[in-house]
Write an enzyme that holds these catalytic residues in place. Structure first.
Site, PDB file in Angstrom:
ATOM      1  N   HIS A  12      29.881  28.922  36.144  1.00 50.55           N
ATOM      2  CA  HIS A  12      30.273  30.175  35.605  1.00 50.55           C
ATOM      3  C   HIS A  12      31.406  29.847  34.258  1.00 50.55           C
ATOM      4  O   HIS A  12      32.173  31.044  34.509  1.00 50.55           O
ATOM      5  CB  HIS A  12      30.893  31.133  36.798  1.00 50.55           C
ATOM      6  CG  HIS A  12      32.328  30.540  37.434  1.00 50.55           C
ATOM      7  ND1 HIS A  12      32.603  30.797  38.636  1.00 50.55           N
ATOM      8  CD2 HIS A  12      33.271  29.823  36.685  1.00 50.55           C
ATOM      9  CE1 HIS A  12      33.743  30.301  39.071  1.00 50.55           C
ATOM     10  NE2 HIS A  12      34.384  29.589  37.802  1.00 50.55           N
ATOM     11  N   HIS A  59      39.749  34.517  39.495  1.00 50.91           N
ATOM     12  CA  HIS A  59      40.733  33.542  38.556  1.00 50.91           C
ATOM     13  C   HIS A  59      41.892  34.283  38.356  1.00 50.91           C
ATOM     14  O   HIS A  59      42.108  34.717  37.139  1.00 50.91           O
ATOM     15  CB  HIS A  59      39.904  32.994  37.501  1.00 50.91           C
ATOM     16  CG  HIS A  59      38.743  32.243  37.699  1.00 50.91           C
ATOM     17  ND1 HIS A  59      37.580  32.889  37.934  1.00 50.91           N
ATOM     18  CD2 HIS A  59      38.464  31.019  37.769  1.00 50.91           C
ATOM     19  CE1 HIS A  59      36.586  32.146  37.990  1.00 50.91           C
ATOM     20  NE2 HIS A  59      37.167  30.902  38.159  1.00 50.91           N
ATOM     21  N   HIS A 193      34.830  19.714  37.233  1.00 51.86           N
ATOM     22  CA  HIS A 193      35.729  19.944  35.999  1.00 51.86           C
ATOM     23  C   HIS A 193      37.004  19.953  36.822  1.00 51.86           C
ATOM     24  O   HIS A 193      37.520  20.204  37.706  1.00 51.86           O
ATOM     25  CB  HIS A 193      35.192  21.363  35.326  1.00 51.86           C
ATOM     26  CG  HIS A 193      35.422  22.638  36.366  1.00 51.86           C
ATOM     27  ND1 HIS A 193      34.592  22.749  37.603  1.00 51.86           N
ATOM     28  CD2 HIS A 193      35.868  23.707  35.819  1.00 51.86           C
ATOM     29  CE1 HIS A 193      34.902  24.030  37.622  1.00 51.86           C
ATOM     30  NE2 HIS A 193      35.873  24.550  36.884  1.00 51.86           N
ATOM     31  N   GLU A 240      35.623  24.580  43.387  1.00 48.77           N
ATOM     32  CA  GLU A 240      34.475  25.730  43.310  1.00 48.77           C
ATOM     33  C   GLU A 240      33.410  25.518  44.125  1.00 48.77           C
ATOM     34  O   GLU A 240      32.627  26.532  44.502  1.00 48.77           O
ATOM     35  CB  GLU A 240      34.578  26.112  42.125  1.00 48.77           C
ATOM     36  CG  GLU A 240      35.614  26.555  41.469  1.00 48.77           C
ATOM     37  CD  GLU A 240      35.494  27.287  39.879  1.00 48.77           C
ATOM     38  OE1 GLU A 240      36.319  27.744  39.211  1.00 48.77           O
ATOM     39  OE2 GLU A 240      34.452  26.874  39.287  1.00 48.77           O
TER      40      GLU A 240
HETATM   41  C1  DHB Z   1      36.622  26.485  32.860  1.00 48.44           C
HETATM   42  C2  DHB Z   1      35.963  26.568  33.753  1.00 48.44           C
HETATM   43  C3  DHB Z   1      35.991  27.490  34.990  1.00 48.44           C
HETATM   44  O1  DHB Z   1      35.169  27.379  36.000  1.00 48.44           O
HETATM   45  C4  DHB Z   1      37.004  28.178  34.900  1.00 48.44           C
HETATM   46  O2  DHB Z   1      36.859  29.164  35.737  1.00 48.44           O
HETATM   47  C5  DHB Z   1      37.877  28.501  34.054  1.00 48.44           C
HETATM   48  C6  DHB Z   1      37.619  27.583  32.924  1.00 48.44           C
HETATM   49  C7  DHB Z   1      36.693  25.774  31.571  1.00 48.44           C
HETATM   50  O3  DHB Z   1      35.893  25.021  31.402  1.00 48.44           O
HETATM   51  O4  DHB Z   1      37.445  25.662  30.906  1.00 48.44           O
HETATM   52 FE    FE Z   2      36.195  28.889  37.656  1.00 46.29          FE
END
Ligand code: DHB
Ligand code: FE
Length: 308
Positions: A12, A59, A193, A240
């Protein structure tokens, strides 16, 4: 009776939403990402679900860090896009399905999963970006949505196993709803990530691909992953991915993997996507007589390919 016809999972990444909103989807960097969702959109246009249950995380948009529910079910009739700092995204207001959502709340809570009931809630990129990836950018979303927000931002988030079991309870709830509705369930977020700290930018494709394999073939293995392992291997925000297990828990033990896509990077993040369907659905497509059904069951894979 309502039934879950498929599970889909998708990252997402908020920058994907920004690329759509700023009309950058044809730029080579973004083309690589969006091209992987063309098949997904075609599949969704054919599947035409009556309702989508979207498992996602907020978030700190709808909920500030002052109140962080572990599992929050959207029972409202609509969910406006949240302002995440640049004004609300220019996407349609998400229409809810209060009747099915209330039914799920009752069934799941009586099954001892203590959901928070949200009768007013805004939705952020965690929900709207996967909607774009699977439905495109229509003037109105093609079906009502039941948002299920999961806490993965403040320790402690729910365990992978708890998420998987909640998926099973959601399936039971859906299947005890009297109206004939075809429901698709989304798991969103991930894949690997980490967006801050010394490991910012971490991507672990080997882990992500094994996660996709197991999601398809051996989800119970994933329910044994600890938070520590998930964070070590997939980064702090890789946590996540527990949300994908809610989706997976709502499906049969054995499923057909209809489609998969993986690319790195988008922003700081590995992008993964998968569509899983019940095996029996592929076989029963096209109303075959019993003898033909038997033969078809023996060569399910061929039938699936031909029917596409
Ligand atoms: C990023 C990825 C995410 O899933 C998120 O919620 C906020 C930022 C990112 O890649 O910067
Ligand atoms: Fe996220």
């Amino acid at each position: 009776m309502a039934k879950i016809i498929a599970g889909v999972a998708s990252s997402h990444v908020p920058a994907i939403g920004a690329a759509i909103d700023n009309k950058q989807t044809e730029e080579p960097y973004w083309r690589r990402v969006f091209s992987g969702f063309e098949k997904a959109k075609e599949w969704m246009a054919k599947a035409k679900p009556d309702v989508a249950i979207v498992v996602y995380n907020d978030h700190a948009s709808a909920f500030s860090v002052e109140i962080v529910p572990t599992f929050a079910l959207g029972c409202a009739s609509e969910f406006p896009p949240a302002d995440e700092g640049w004004g609300p995204r220019p996407v349609p207001v998400v229409q809810g399905h209060p009747e099915l959502a209330s039914h799920i709340a009752q069934s799941v809570i009586l099954d001892e999963f203590d959901l928070t009931i949200c009768n007013k809630m805004q939705v952020d990129h965690g929900l709207t970006v996967p909607m774009n990836l699977l439905f495109g950018s229509p003037k109105q979303w093609p079906c009502p949505v039941i948002p299920l927000a999961v806490n993965v931002v403040l320790y402690p988030p729910p365990t992978a196993h708890r998420c998987y079991m909640l998926g099973k309870a959601i399936r039971k709830a859906v299947e005890s709803y009297p109206e004939d509705l075809n429901v698709v369930i989304f798991g969103t977020g991930g894949m690997s990530h980490q967006i801050s700290g010394p490991r910012a930018g971490l991507i672990n494709s080997k882990f992500d691909k094994a996660f996709l394999d197991n999601l398809s073939k051996d989800p119970k293995k994933l329910t044994r992953i600890s938070h520590l392992e998930l964070m070590r291997e997939a980064g702090a925000e890789g946590i996540e991915m527990v949300m994908w297990l809610i989706m997976r828990g709502a499906l049969d033990d054995k499923v057909e993997e209809t489609y998969r896509f993986y690319t790195v990077p988008a922003s700081n993040t590995a992008v993964g996507h998968i569509i899983l369907e019940p095996k029996r659905r592929a076989v029963t497509k096209g109303k075959r007589p019993a003898a033909k059904m038997k033969r078809a069951a023996a060569r399910t894979k061929t039938v699936i390919r031909r029917s596409k």
